[in-house]
Every structure is written in structure tokens, then in C-alpha cells.
Design a protein around this motif. Structure first.
Motif, PDB file in Angstrom:
ATOM      1  N   CYS A 204       0.836  -1.200   0.000  1.00 44.42           N
ATOM      2  CA  CYS A 204       0.000   0.000   0.000  1.00 44.42           C
ATOM      3  C   CYS A 204       0.873   1.254   0.000  1.00 44.42           C
ATOM      4  N   GLY A 205       1.933   1.253   0.831  1.00 39.02           N
ATOM      5  CA  GLY A 205       2.813   2.408   0.890  1.00 39.02           C
ATOM      6  C   GLY A 205       3.511   2.678  -0.420  1.00 39.02           C
ATOM      7  N   ARG A 206       3.975   1.619  -1.063  1.00 40.13           N
ATOM      8  CA  ARG A 206       4.653   1.779  -2.356  1.00 40.13           C
ATOM      9  C   ARG A 206       3.691   2.332  -3.403  1.00 40.13           C
ATOM     10  N   LEU A 207       2.485   1.780  -3.439  1.00 46.62           N
ATOM     11  CA  LEU A 207       1.504   2.232  -4.433  1.00 46.62           C
ATOM     12  C   LEU A 207       1.142   3.696  -4.226  1.00 46.62           C
ATOM     13  N   ILE A 208       0.881   4.091  -2.981  1.00 47.99           N
ATOM     14  CA  ILE A 208       0.485   5.470  -2.688  1.00 47.99           C
ATOM     15  C   ILE A 208       1.568   6.446  -3.121  1.00 47.99           C
ATOM     16  N   LYS A 209       2.812   6.166  -2.755  1.00 47.92           N
ATOM     17  CA  LYS A 209       3.883   7.114  -3.062  1.00 47.92           C
ATOM     18  C   LYS A 209       4.212   7.146  -4.553  1.00 47.92           C
ATOM     19  N   ASP A 210       4.136   5.990  -5.204  1.00 46.70           N
ATOM     20  CA  ASP A 210       4.363   5.957  -6.654  1.00 46.70           C
ATOM     21  C   ASP A 210       3.329   6.801  -7.378  1.00 46.70           C
ATOM     22  N   TRP A 211       2.059   6.561  -7.030  1.00 40.25           N
ATOM     23  CA  TRP A 211       0.980   7.251  -7.755  1.00 40.25           C
ATOM     24  C   TRP A 211       0.934   8.735  -7.414  1.00 40.25           C
ATOM     25  N   ALA A 212       0.949   9.085  -6.128  1.00 41.65           N
ATOM     26  CA  ALA A 212       0.797  10.478  -5.717  1.00 41.65           C
ATOM     27  C   ALA A 212       1.940  11.354  -6.216  1.00 41.65           C
ATOM     28  N   SER A 213       3.166  10.844  -6.195  1.00 46.61           N
ATOM     29  CA  SER A 213       4.297  11.647  -6.655  1.00 46.61           C
ATOM     30  C   SER A 213       4.177  11.972  -8.142  1.00 46.61           C
ATOM     31  N   LYS A 214       3.667  11.004  -8.921  1.00 45.78           N
ATOM     32  CA  LYS A 214       3.467  11.261 -10.358  1.00 45.78           C
ATOM     33  C   LYS A 214       2.238  12.131 -10.604  1.00 45.78           C
ATOM     34  N   GLN A 215       1.157  11.837  -9.894  1.00 44.69           N
ATOM     35  CA  GLN A 215      -0.101  12.546 -10.104  1.00 44.69           C
ATOM     36  C   GLN A 215       0.024  14.029  -9.781  1.00 44.69           C
ATOM     37  N   PHE A 216       0.712  14.365  -8.692  1.00 47.66           N
ATOM     38  CA  PHE A 216       0.818  15.754  -8.248  1.00 47.66           C
ATOM     39  C   PHE A 216       2.147  16.399  -8.618  1.00 47.66           C
ATOM     40  N   SER A 217       2.963  15.675  -9.403  1.00 51.36           N
ATOM     41  CA  SER A 217       4.268  16.198  -9.859  1.00 51.36           C
ATOM     42  C   SER A 217       5.114  16.688  -8.684  1.00 51.36           C
ATOM     43  N   ILE A 218       5.226  15.832  -7.684  1.00 46.67           N
ATOM     44  CA  ILE A 218       6.045  16.142  -6.516  1.00 46.67           C
ATOM     45  C   ILE A 218       6.994  14.969  -6.271  1.00 46.67           C
ATOM     46  N   SER A 219       7.933  15.154  -5.375  1.00 49.59           N
ATOM     47  CA  SER A 219       8.866  14.078  -5.057  1.00 49.59           C
ATOM     48  C   SER A 219       8.220  13.096  -4.084  1.00 49.59           C
ATOM     49  N   ARG A 220       8.783  11.909  -4.003  1.00 51.98           N
ATOM     50  CA  ARG A 220       8.271  10.909  -3.054  1.00 51.98           C
ATOM     51  C   ARG A 220       8.383  11.419  -1.622  1.00 51.98           C
ATOM     52  N   LYS A 221       9.384  12.253  -1.364  1.00 51.15           N
ATOM     53  CA  LYS A 221       9.581  12.788  -0.018  1.00 51.15           C
ATOM     54  C   LYS A 221       8.435  13.701   0.395  1.00 51.15           C
ATOM     55  N   GLN A 222       7.730  14.261  -0.590  1.00 54.86           N
ATOM     56  CA  GLN A 222       6.605  15.153  -0.302  1.00 54.86           C
ATOM     57  C   GLN A 222       5.298  14.399  -0.088  1.00 54.86           C
ATOM     58  N   VAL A 223       5.347  13.089  -0.195  1.00 52.04           N
ATOM     59  CA  VAL A 223       4.189  12.239   0.098  1.00 52.04           C
ATOM     60  C   VAL A 223       4.479  11.547   1.429  1.00 52.04           C
ATOM     61  N   TRP A 224       3.691  11.849   2.455  1.00 51.88           N
ATOM     62  CA  TRP A 224       3.940  11.314   3.799  1.00 51.88           C
ATOM     63  C   TRP A 224       2.847  10.323   4.145  1.00 51.88           C
ATOM     64  N   HIS A 225       3.259   9.134   4.578  1.00 58.24           N
ATOM     65  CA  HIS A 225       2.317   8.026   4.747  1.00 58.24           C
ATOM     66  C   HIS A 225       2.368   7.490   6.172  1.00 58.24           C
ATOM     67  N   LEU A 226       1.241   7.564   6.863  1.00 60.86           N
ATOM     68  CA  LEU A 226       1.070   6.990   8.200  1.00 60.86           C
ATOM     69  C   LEU A 226       0.244   5.723   8.087  1.00 60.86           C
TER      70      LEU A 226
END
Length: 533
Positions: free
Chosen positions: A242-264
Motif C-alpha cells: 500500500c505504501g509503495r503504491l500510494i507514493k508511486d501514484w501520488a508523486s506522479k499525479q501531483f508532480s512532486i517528489s516521493r519525499k513530499q508524500v507522507w504516509h502513516l
């Protein structure tokens, strides 16, 4: 901060009396032998006698990575020493937000949702709404999703992995290799340091395959029984998928780095904090899961904010979850759980999928016999419909007492080199004579008695006039967990999701892979010599 203690568990391995990490002592520089230590308040200073110069000493600390690399203790006892990933640290991270482009996600295991709902006396849907009001409405996360969709992906990969390994064993037998496994631990350790080498050396897990979604079990194997590592499933857990999927998709979708996607992640087990900290579950130094909280910590956080779930269901906290926070092809919530155990149903799906793909049996349940050995060790045997021949033997094994019995089946364990037998437990001589050649093909292993529904981070029965035994409470939580109904894995959904997410089928295994390594005992540390399991 919620901490795990021996009182929280009724089945665990005693930790070592010492933690060896802070005990690492480096030799002093020449001339420092006569320096003095001065204490001023909470600070400590090293004072040079000759010059009078003073230097403040750093406080020894322990990180999650230290725990993973340390052989001083194992599994849940480690969390007593760890202050990272507490709810206080999560709040600090939220308060430190300065980047307006950052997005914050919460994923929750269904076991956590069921435990909290039972604890507060609300429905699953109401508890989900409470989590959304607190994490989205009050704390500013963008959404709260569950890990059920990620679990379906993982279950499918585990089933395919098993079938591939079973076919590999059959090819070995046909070629004259009887399937005996001689494990060279030193070679295995060398391979585990490099993902590419590991993939080449161990293309599939060896039968019998042992499930790997429980980090407490994984720590135990890596630190005390590394000869079992080739048998661990190489598929990552739903939390990490789940964590991998969220960060992969969100970083591409919002044109941000993986570091800018924070997952709890909200999980039933303290050891999930250790799993989230493993280096292999990161991309470019950014973890797939940034922090993990358990129900015990969530309740402490509710108390910190003076929040009562039943009250806020009446006096609602306003919030809004945008459809744009997740891909349209990925469901945010699924209340209906997968068939099988309340620990994810790994054995059940692997058995049913293998029965269909390997033997053409479409309704495996009709031809599976079940033997409950002690409540936490249950064996399942698939028989050929016409001849009654045993085709597959699998088991669910929960709690360290049963795990130790499982491990004792390893021949030559004292030298950590030998042929893995893992033969079935038999109660009578007649059973031994009839089934002595049978081995487990797959085992669903969980460190906690009762499995994930009874994880070390789950809440006990709330104190009050009524007293409920731990097993009764676990059954009550499990009933709530199963109440929406059960379903099988939707293979078409899994295939479509992987097409959208990973696209290239050749990369699926890399995206969902888990790797392991032996943690060697540091015999150079004198304190470790007194350490006993």
C-alpha cells in the motif's frame, strides 16, 4: 506514549537482559583516560584535566534501524526501547509542515478498525468515520483508506509464488533431484546484501513456503534461525504494498517528489514499525511508510485531544475527502474481508488457488480436511477427489510456542545448516505410520497467538464491571471483523490494478518483493555473552 510490556502478551520469547547497541564501547583516544565527567542538570560534560576544557556528551539513542541490525533481543520487546514513530512524533511532523505541496495519507488495516470499533462499542462504518474526522478533519491528512485492496494484490502474488515453487520442486524431482535442501548460510547472507544477486540466486522461495507478512516472525527468523530464510515468502506485506503504491501514484499525479508524500500506517502490531524501517522498503532513501501507530497509541492520541468517538459521532468534526487523493482504479474502502483467517487469509487463498491451477479443482473447500491441533495450529489437507491421494498439506501457525515447535522440525539447526524437513505433528503412532512422508507445503505464520486480530498493539477488553477473557475478547473482535461478509480475491481487479500501477508485468515482482538477511551475533560485545533467549 503507549508501550508494549510483558503484561500485554501471553505468549512471547523472553528478550535478552540487555540491549547491546548502547553498550558499544570504543577505545579512548590516548590521553583521555584521566578525563572527568561532570553533571549539570540533565547535561553531561567531559572535562580535560590538563586544560580544563569541557565538551558536552551526546545522549545514547536507539533507532529502529539499530533494532533491526541488533541481535540483542527480538520482536516486540524491542519497541519498549523505541520512541520514534509515536503519536507525539507524528504530531510534531504535522506541526512542522512548511511545504504547501506535501500530501499526507493514512492507511489502516481492517484489524485495527475492528479492534477500535469493538473497544468503543461502535460499528465498523462509524469507526471509519471517526478516523476520518480525526485524521482528515482535525489533523489535516488528505484521506484515510484501508489496506484491503493492497492485501488482494499481495494474496494473488503469494499464490502465484507458491505455484511457481511447487512446479520448480516437481521439475527437480523429475530431473533426479529429490528436493532435499542443503542450505549454505554464508552464501545466503552474501546474496541478501544485493537485490539483483538475491533474485538471481533465489528466483523463488523454497518449499515449504512460510508466510512473511508478520515482522515479528521475520525478525525471529533473521536473528535466530537464518537457515529458514530461503523458505520465507518473497512477497512484501499489504502495509508495504500500500505504501509503495500510494507514493508511486501520488508523486506522479501531483508532480512532486516521493519525499513530499507522507504516509502513516495504522497497524495491530508494534513490530510493523520495524518493518516500515527496513531499507529495502524505500526508494531513493524515502520510505514507503513513514510512521506506524497501533490502536493503543491511537487511543492515547484521542485522550491527548480529549476526543471521545461516541461524542464526536454526535457532534461531528467537519471534513472533506477529495476523489482526487486516490486513483479512480483503486478502491479507498472495502469492508468485506477476504476468505480465510482474520490474519489475511494467506493459507486459504494459496490453497484454493493452487488447487485450481495445479490440479484443476475449482472448489477446494469440498476436498480439504481440517485438523485443529491446539487452537493456534491448524492443519489443512487437500485430497484428490477420486483417489483420495494427498495433494497438498498446509497450516496456520500462530504464537511463538507453536513457532518454536515448527522450527524444531529443522534438522541440523544447531549448526544452521541442514535439510529442512518441517514434518507434520502427529498425535498417534498410527497417524505417523500413515502420514510420515508428508511435509507442509505452505504455512501461514504469525507471532501473536490468534494472529493479527490479537496483535501486540491491539486494545484489550475495556476495563469495567464486566470481565471478559482474552480469548473471548479476541472472538468478539473477530466477529466484528467478519460481520460485513467474506469474499474471494478478485483476480481481474488485481490484474487491472497492476496494469495501471506498474504497467510492465516484468517489474511486478521487483515492486512487490521482500528480501531478508541473517543478523549475526556480535560476539565481540561482552554484554552480549550474558544474553539469553
Amino acid at each position: 506514549m503507549a508501550k508494549l510490556s510483558a503484561n500485554d502478551l501471553n505468549d512471547f520469547l523472553n528478550p535478552g537482559a540487555v540491549c547491546i547497541k548502547p553498550a558499544e564501547v570504543k577505545k579512548s583516544d590516548k590521553g583521555r583516560e584521566n578525563n572527568e565527567i561532570q553533571v549539570e542538570g540533565d547535561s553531561y560534560y567531559e572535562v580535560t584535566k590538563d586544560t580544563g576544557e569541557s565538551k558536552e556528551l551526546e545522549v545514547a539513542s536507539i533507532s529502529l534501524n539499530d533494532c533491526l541490525a541488533c541481535s540483542g533481543c527480538i520482536t516486540s520487546a524491542e519497541t519498549v526501547l523505541v520512541n520514534l514513530q509515536s503519536y507525539q512524533e507524528v504530531l510534531k511532523r504535522l506541526d512542522s509542515r512548511t511545504d504547501s505541496q506535501e500530501v499526507f495519507y493514512v492507511s489502516s488495516s481492517p484489524q485495527v478498525r475492528a479492534n477500535l470499533a469493538a473497544y468503543y462499542g461502535v460499528s465498523l462504518e462509524e469507526m471509519q468515520e471517526v478516523l476520518e474526522m480525526v485524521f482528515v478533519g482535525k489533523l489535516g491528512f488528505c484521506t484515510v483508506l484501508d489496506t484491503n485492496a493492497a492485501r488482494e494484490i499481495v494474496l494473488q502474488q503469494c499464490a502465484e509464488e507458491f505455484c511457481e515453487s511447487w512446479k520448480q520442486r516437481r521439475r527437480e524431482k523429475e530431473s533426479g533431484n529429490d528436493g532435499a535442501i542443503d542450505i549454505n548460510v554464508s552464501e545466503m547472507q552474501k546474496d541478501s546484501k544485493d537485490v539483483a544477486a538475491s533474485l538471481k540466486a533465489n528466483p523463488t522461495a523454497k518449499l515449504p513456503i512460510l508466510s512473511s507478512s508478520c515482522p515479528g516472525w521475520i525478525c525471529y527468523v533473521e536473528k535466530t534461525h537464518s537457515a529458514l530464510i530461503p523458505h520465507l515468502s518473497q512477497v512484501r506485506s499489504p502495509q508495504q504494498a500500500c505504501g509503495r503504491l500510494i507514493k508511486d501514484w501520488a508523486s506522479k499525479q501531483f508532480s512532486i517528489s516521493r519525499k513530499q508524500v507522507w504516509h502513516l500506517s495504522l497497524m495491530p502490531c508494534f513490530d510493523k514499525k520495524l518493518e516500515a524501517s527496513r531499507e529495502e522498503f524505500s526508494e531513493d532513501g524515502v520510505r514507503d511508510v513513514d510512521a506506524v501507530l497501533t490502536p493503543k497509541e491511537i487511543v492515547e492520541m484521542f485522550k491527548h485531544f480529549d476526543l471521545d468517538p461516541k461524542s464526536i459521532l454526535k457532534n461531528r468534526i467537519s471534513y472533506q475527502i477529495s476523489d482526487e487523493t486516490l486513483p479512480a482504479w483503486y478502491p479507498r474502502l472495502t469492508y468485506v474481508e477476504q476468505m480465510g483467517s482474520s490474519s489475511g487469509g494467506y493459507m486459504n487463498y494459496v490453497m484454493s488457488y493452487a488447487a485450481e491451477m495445479l490440479f484443476g479443482i475449482h472448489d477446494a473447500n469440498e476436498f480439504v480436511t481440517k485438523v485443529d491441533q491446539n487452537g493456534d495450529l491448524t492443519e489443512y489437507t487437500l485430497r484428490e477427489p477420486q483417489s483420495d491421494e494427498v495433494l497438498l498439506t498446509m497450516a496456520t501457525c500462530y504464537g511463538f510456542r507453536n513457532i518454536q515447535n515448527l522450527v524444531r522440525k529443522v534438522n541440523g539447526n544447531s549448526s544452521r545448516r541442514g535439510q529442512v524437513l518441517l514434518k507434520r505433528r502427529m498425535k498417534t503412532d498410527a497417524q505417523k505410520a500413515q502420514q510420515k512422508s508428508r511435509q507442509y507445503d505452505y504455512v501461514e505464520v504469525m507471532a501473536c497467538p490468534g494472529g493479527c486480530i490479537n496483535g501486540g498493539g491491539q486494545l484489550p477488553f475495556p476495563s469495567g464491571e464486566r470481565v471478559l477473557a482474552s480469548r473471548e475478547w479476541m472472538s468478539q473482535v473477530e466477529s466484528l471483523y467478519n460481520s460485513p461478509g467474506r469474499k474471494d480475491v478478485d483476480r481481474s481487479f488485481v490484474n487491472k490494478t497492476l496494469e495501471h500501477w506498474i504497467q510492465d508485468p516484468k517489474l511486478v515482482r521487483h515492486y512487490l518483493q521482500a528480501t531478508y538477511r541473517s543478523v549475526e551475533t556480535d560476539l565481540s560485545n561482552p554484554l552480549l555473552l550474558a544474553n539469553k533467549w
